[in-house]
Design a protein around this motif. Structure first.
Motif, mmCIF file in Angstrom:
data_model
loop_
_atom_site.group_PDB
_atom_site.id
_atom_site.type_symbol
_atom_site.label_atom_id
_atom_site.label_comp_id
_atom_site.label_asym_id
_atom_site.label_seq_id
_atom_site.Cartn_x
_atom_site.Cartn_y
_atom_site.Cartn_z
ATOM 1 N N PHE A 86 69.273 -110.342 33.235
ATOM 2 C CA PHE A 86 70.575 -109.843 32.831
ATOM 3 C C PHE A 86 71.483 -110.664 31.625
ATOM 4 N N ALA A 87 71.326 -112.196 31.818
ATOM 5 C CA ALA A 87 72.008 -112.876 31.001
ATOM 6 C C ALA A 87 71.097 -112.849 29.534
ATOM 7 N N TRP A 88 69.802 -112.712 29.541
ATOM 8 C CA TRP A 88 68.859 -112.479 28.284
ATOM 9 C C TRP A 88 69.308 -111.144 27.747
ATOM 10 N N LYS A 89 69.392 -110.078 28.392
ATOM 11 C CA LYS A 89 69.686 -108.789 27.797
ATOM 12 C C LYS A 89 71.121 -108.913 27.207
ATOM 13 N N VAL A 90 72.010 -109.462 27.805
ATOM 14 C CA VAL A 90 73.557 -109.693 27.143
ATOM 15 C C VAL A 90 73.396 -110.582 25.709
ATOM 16 N N ALA A 91 72.663 -111.874 25.886
ATOM 17 C CA ALA A 91 72.436 -112.417 24.409
ATOM 18 C C ALA A 91 71.772 -111.693 23.592
ATOM 19 N N LYS A 92 70.877 -110.955 23.915
ATOM 20 C CA LYS A 92 70.306 -110.181 22.769
ATOM 21 C C LYS A 92 71.233 -109.450 21.944
ATOM 22 N N HIS A 93 72.186 -108.804 22.462
ATOM 23 C CA HIS A 93 73.218 -107.992 21.581
ATOM 24 C C HIS A 93 74.512 -108.789 21.289
ATOM 25 N N VAL A 94 74.540 -110.335 21.629
ATOM 26 C CA VAL A 94 75.714 -111.235 21.007
ATOM 27 C C VAL A 94 75.078 -111.826 19.709
ATOM 28 N N LYS A 95 75.929 -112.099 18.758
ATOM 29 C CA LYS A 95 75.496 -112.383 17.505
ATOM 30 C C LYS A 95 75.047 -113.898 17.328
ATOM 31 N N SER A 96 74.732 -114.359 16.330
ATOM 32 C CA SER A 96 73.892 -115.548 16.142
ATOM 33 C C SER A 96 74.267 -116.629 16.896
ATOM 34 N N ASN A 97 73.383 -117.499 17.123
ATOM 35 C CA ASN A 97 73.506 -118.711 18.181
ATOM 36 C C ASN A 97 74.021 -118.503 19.622
ATOM 37 N N ALA A 98 73.624 -117.289 20.160
ATOM 38 C CA ALA A 98 74.347 -116.836 21.238
ATOM 39 C C ALA A 98 74.011 -117.669 22.467
ATOM 40 N N ILE A 99 75.004 -117.993 23.387
ATOM 41 C CA ILE A 99 74.975 -118.566 24.577
ATOM 42 C C ILE A 99 75.598 -117.671 25.658
ATOM 43 N N VAL A 100 74.908 -117.334 26.803
ATOM 44 C CA VAL A 100 75.590 -116.621 27.602
ATOM 45 C C VAL A 100 75.416 -117.350 29.102
ATOM 46 N N PHE A 101 76.738 -117.214 29.874
ATOM 47 C CA PHE A 101 76.542 -118.066 31.198
ATOM 48 C C PHE A 101 76.794 -116.666 32.036
ATOM 49 N N ALA A 102 76.093 -116.511 33.190
ATOM 50 C CA ALA A 102 76.040 -115.538 33.950
ATOM 51 C C ALA A 102 75.908 -115.961 35.201
ATOM 52 N N LYS A 103 76.346 -115.227 36.476
ATOM 53 C CA LYS A 103 76.037 -115.284 37.631
ATOM 54 C C LYS A 103 76.353 -113.742 38.499
ATOM 55 N N ASN A 104 75.479 -113.649 39.342
ATOM 56 C CA ASN A 104 75.440 -112.389 40.168
ATOM 57 C C ASN A 104 75.859 -111.186 39.289
ATOM 58 N N GLY A 105 75.240 -111.015 38.360
ATOM 59 C CA GLY A 105 74.960 -109.900 37.549
ATOM 60 C C GLY A 105 76.393 -109.602 36.550
ATOM 61 N N ALA A 106 76.942 -110.632 36.363
ATOM 62 C CA ALA A 106 78.336 -110.793 35.564
ATOM 63 C C ALA A 106 78.112 -111.907 34.498
ATOM 64 N N THR A 107 78.771 -111.617 33.407
ATOM 65 C CA THR A 107 78.957 -112.772 32.310
ATOM 66 C C THR A 107 80.214 -113.452 32.717
ATOM 67 N N LEU A 108 80.127 -114.766 32.643
ATOM 68 C CA LEU A 108 81.378 -115.579 32.922
ATOM 69 C C LEU A 108 81.762 -115.984 31.704
ATOM 70 N N GLY A 109 80.891 -116.406 30.683
ATOM 71 C CA GLY A 109 81.444 -117.037 29.557
ATOM 72 C C GLY A 109 80.375 -116.825 28.295
ATOM 73 N N VAL A 110 80.932 -116.404 27.108
ATOM 74 C CA VAL A 110 80.098 -116.234 25.963
ATOM 75 C C VAL A 110 80.413 -116.885 24.917
ATOM 76 N N GLY A 111 79.686 -117.547 24.025
ATOM 77 C CA GLY A 111 79.686 -118.180 22.892
ATOM 78 C C GLY A 111 78.799 -117.715 21.838
ATOM 79 N N ALA A 112 79.147 -117.604 20.606
ATOM 80 C CA ALA A 112 78.629 -117.087 19.459
ATOM 81 C C ALA A 112 78.659 -117.363 18.026
ATOM 82 N N GLY A 113 78.009 -117.015 17.157
ATOM 83 C CA GLY A 113 78.467 -117.022 15.850
ATOM 84 C C GLY A 113 78.830 -118.524 15.245
ATOM 85 N N GLN A 114 78.477 -119.326 15.858
ATOM 86 C CA GLN A 114 78.648 -120.747 15.038
ATOM 87 C C GLN A 114 77.319 -121.224 14.596
#
Length: 159
Positions: A86-114
């Motif tokens: 799930f987290a990789w699928k979300v990260a695939k759609h986030v811009k450059s230098n994507a970081i996605v924290f996820a748990k139980n099928g939900a995103t908890l925090g997203v950082g990108a574009g840095q």
């Protein structure tokens, strides 16, 4: 300069009579498309860039468990693997230098574009509205930095 305007009319199907009527219009092009549209793997994405156009196919790839191997002492559980997909699928759609924290099928925090992926982690941690304990982390690229600082462990970040 003469008028060079053209019209296009995309439709799933044109009947014979419509084709006869439209044939008389010299600046009209009829585009017959499959009923559900084009197959996604054949569809092209167009992006304007300075001085031109970038034409690319969409990234429809999916990560399969058989393509993965654990490189840590602890092998992820089935639930963690599901959350990582799930987290990789979300990260695939986030811009450059994507970081996605996820748990139980939900995103908890997203950082990108840095400029720095480490800065993206800091933003994802800051944006998280709940504890990151027990979460997984996905990145859009190789992440060579250990996340082992005392501060991060206190926040419940995964090792």
């Amino acid at each position: 300069m003469r008028n060079c305007s053209r019209s296009a009319s995309p439709r799933p199907v044109f009947d014979r009579r419509a084709k006869e009527i439209f044939a008389a219009k010299k600046n009209l092009r009829l585009l017959e498309l499959p009923p559900g549209g084009l197959e996604p793997e054949r569809e092209l994405q167009l992006k304007r860039i300075l001085g031109g156009m970038l034409v690319q196919q969409p990234d429809l790839g999916e990560i399969k468990d058989g393509d993965l191997r654990a490189v840590t002492k602890r092998v992820p559980t089935a639930e963690e693997m599901q959350t990582m997909h799930f987290a990789w699928k979300v990260a695939k759609h986030v811009k450059s230098n994507a970081i996605v924290f996820a748990k139980n099928g939900a995103t908890l925090g997203v950082g990108a574009g840095q400029m720095s992926r480490v800065d993206s982690v800091k933003i994802a941690v800051m944006k998280a509205q709940s504890s990151l304990a027990g979460s997984v982390v996905a990145s859009d690229a190789f992440f060579p930095f250990p996340m082992e600082s005392k501060k991060q462990r206190k926040q419940g970040l995964p090792p």
